[in-house]
Design a protein around this motif. Structure first.
Motif, PDB file in Angstrom:
ATOM      1  N   ALA A   1       0.806  -1.215   0.000  1.00  0.00           N
ATOM      2  CA  ALA A   1       0.000   0.000   0.000  1.00  0.00           C
ATOM      3  C   ALA A   1       0.840   1.266   0.000  1.00  0.00           C
ATOM      4  O   ALA A   1       0.308   2.366  -0.054  1.00  0.00           O
ATOM      5  CB  ALA A   1      -0.925   0.010   1.221  1.00  0.00           C
ATOM      6  N   THR A   2       2.163   1.108   0.049  1.00  0.00           N
ATOM      7  CA  THR A   2       3.053   2.259   0.117  1.00  0.00           C
ATOM      8  C   THR A   2       3.387   2.754  -1.288  1.00  0.00           C
ATOM      9  O   THR A   2       3.996   2.042  -2.081  1.00  0.00           O
ATOM     10  CB  THR A   2       4.362   1.901   0.848  1.00  0.00           C
ATOM     11  OG1 THR A   2       4.044   1.361   2.128  1.00  0.00           O
ATOM     12  CG2 THR A   2       5.234   3.125   1.025  1.00  0.00           C
ATOM     13  N   ILE A   3       2.963   3.977  -1.589  1.00  0.00           N
ATOM     14  CA  ILE A   3       3.272   4.586  -2.881  1.00  0.00           C
ATOM     15  C   ILE A   3       4.663   5.190  -2.854  1.00  0.00           C
ATOM     16  O   ILE A   3       5.429   5.095  -3.817  1.00  0.00           O
ATOM     17  CB  ILE A   3       2.212   5.653  -3.231  1.00  0.00           C
ATOM     18  CG1 ILE A   3       0.839   4.989  -3.381  1.00  0.00           C
ATOM     19  CG2 ILE A   3       2.587   6.410  -4.504  1.00  0.00           C
ATOM     20  CD1 ILE A   3      -0.300   5.957  -3.548  1.00  0.00           C
ATOM     21  N   SER A   4       5.008   5.821  -1.749  1.00  0.00           N
ATOM     22  CA  SER A   4       6.370   6.313  -1.538  1.00  0.00           C
ATOM     23  C   SER A   4       6.675   6.239  -0.053  1.00  0.00           C
ATOM     24  O   SER A   4       5.773   6.242   0.773  1.00  0.00           O
ATOM     25  CB  SER A   4       6.518   7.752  -2.046  1.00  0.00           C
ATOM     26  OG  SER A   4       5.711   8.635  -1.284  1.00  0.00           O
ATOM     27  N   GLY A   5       7.961   6.168   0.286  1.00  0.00           N
ATOM     28  CA  GLY A   5       8.339   6.029   1.682  1.00  0.00           C
ATOM     29  C   GLY A   5       8.550   4.571   2.053  1.00  0.00           C
ATOM     30  O   GLY A   5       8.571   3.679   1.195  1.00  0.00           O
TER      31      GLY A   5
END
Length: 313
Positions: free
Chosen positions: A132-136
């Protein structure tokens, strides 16, 4: 054997799991106390097993303390010890649900048996968060019965719909909006989200002094709303009143599947917000950032000052 003592207050103990620091609501304390009374009154191991199963199914947090300082896991262990029940299987079941017994004898007895399963479940929770992480990056994951805690790095962008779907497949999110709130932390800011029976994401609270912007996709383009904590309320205001009026004229529903304080996005904007009813409303904690994101609902953080977070597409 002497019990381990902590030199830190519960809410400040750096070695305490983050989820343990999140307090229960009054309703959750009421339900916990009901189960504790039943545990104390259990006449045999079969009756106790039935109570434990019901408690786990209800979604109550099993490590959280009531006002007298007792948790469900602790009282079950004390009952087994006091009544001399043969309860190893019951202890193992609780351990697999993330129980912290605060009792080395019982913990070590089942640790080797459940450690591989616990590790695997935490790994699956982390993988769901990473998908679910798009960035980071994902910094920490933790769970307690059916409640999860996920911490993302500062400036992360997260697809909250994927978080809810991924964790639901792991057995979290009971659909009982009265019990349990999952915590998503990004940087120093936290948001509490409950899940409805139909999978709705219901944002019920943000950490103190939180302020951010949420962006929704609409037929007229991106629509921004400002969401911020003010005393005992979460305030919700459209950033562009003219665009809001046009969307109202079209009768367009915004943010399908997203709720604020149990209300649709449209209703929440019309009412101007809602009374805080989550885990952060009963104690103070500074905040800096939060940003859940979905296919039509994107929160991206830009720190403006120590008190305000801006979240936009």
């Amino acid at each position: 054997m002497e019990a381990k003592m902590s030199i830190y207050p519960n809410e400040l103990d750096p070695f305490q799991p983050a989820l343990n620091k999140i307090k229960l609501s009054e309703y959750e304390i009421l339900k916990l106390n009901e189960f504790l009374k039943r545990v104390v009154s259990a006449k045999n191991i079969n009756e106790l097993s039935k109570i434990v199963n019901e408690a786990l199914e209800s979604g109550i947090r099993i490590n959280a303390l009531n006002k007298n300082g007792f948790s469900f896991s602790q009282v079950v262990v004390l009952k087994i010890q006091h009544s001399q029940f043969k309860g190893n299987d019951l202890i193992k079941k609780l351990a697999l649900h993330g129980a912290d017994f605060n009792n080395e004898e019982f913990y070590n007895e089942v640790k080797k048996q459940v450690q591989p399963q616990l590790h695997n479940r935490l790994l699956q929770l982390r993988e769901a968060a990473e998908r679910a992480t798009i960035s980071g990056t994902v910094k920490e994951v933790n769970f307690e019965n059916r409640t999860f805690y996920i911490e993302f790095s500062k400036d992360s962008t997260v697809d909250m719909k994927k978080v809810i779907e991924g964790t639901k497949n792991l057995g979290f999110n009971t659909g009982n909006l009265n019990i349990g709130g999952n915590i998503v932390k990004i940087g120093d800011g936290e948001v509490e989200v409950k899940t409805g029976k139909n999978g709705e994401r219901d944002y019920v609270d943000i950490s103190d002094n939180g302020a951010f912007t949420v962006t929704f996709s609409t037929s007229l383009g991106e629509f921004h709303i400002k969401v911020y904590q003010s005393y005992n309320q979460v305030k919700i205001e459209p950033e562009n009143r003219e665009l809001w009026n046009k969307l109202q004229e079209k009768g367009e529903k915004i943010g399908t599947g997203c709720l604020f304080g149990g209300m649709t996005v449209n209703d929440a904007i019309e009412k101007g917000g809602f009374v805080r009813a989550g885990s952060f409303s009963s104690f103070n904690k500074s905040t800096e950032v939060i940003k859940p994101v979905t296919h039509n609902e994107t929160w991206v953080n830009r720190i403006q000052n120590n008190k305000t977070s801006s979240l936009e597409r």
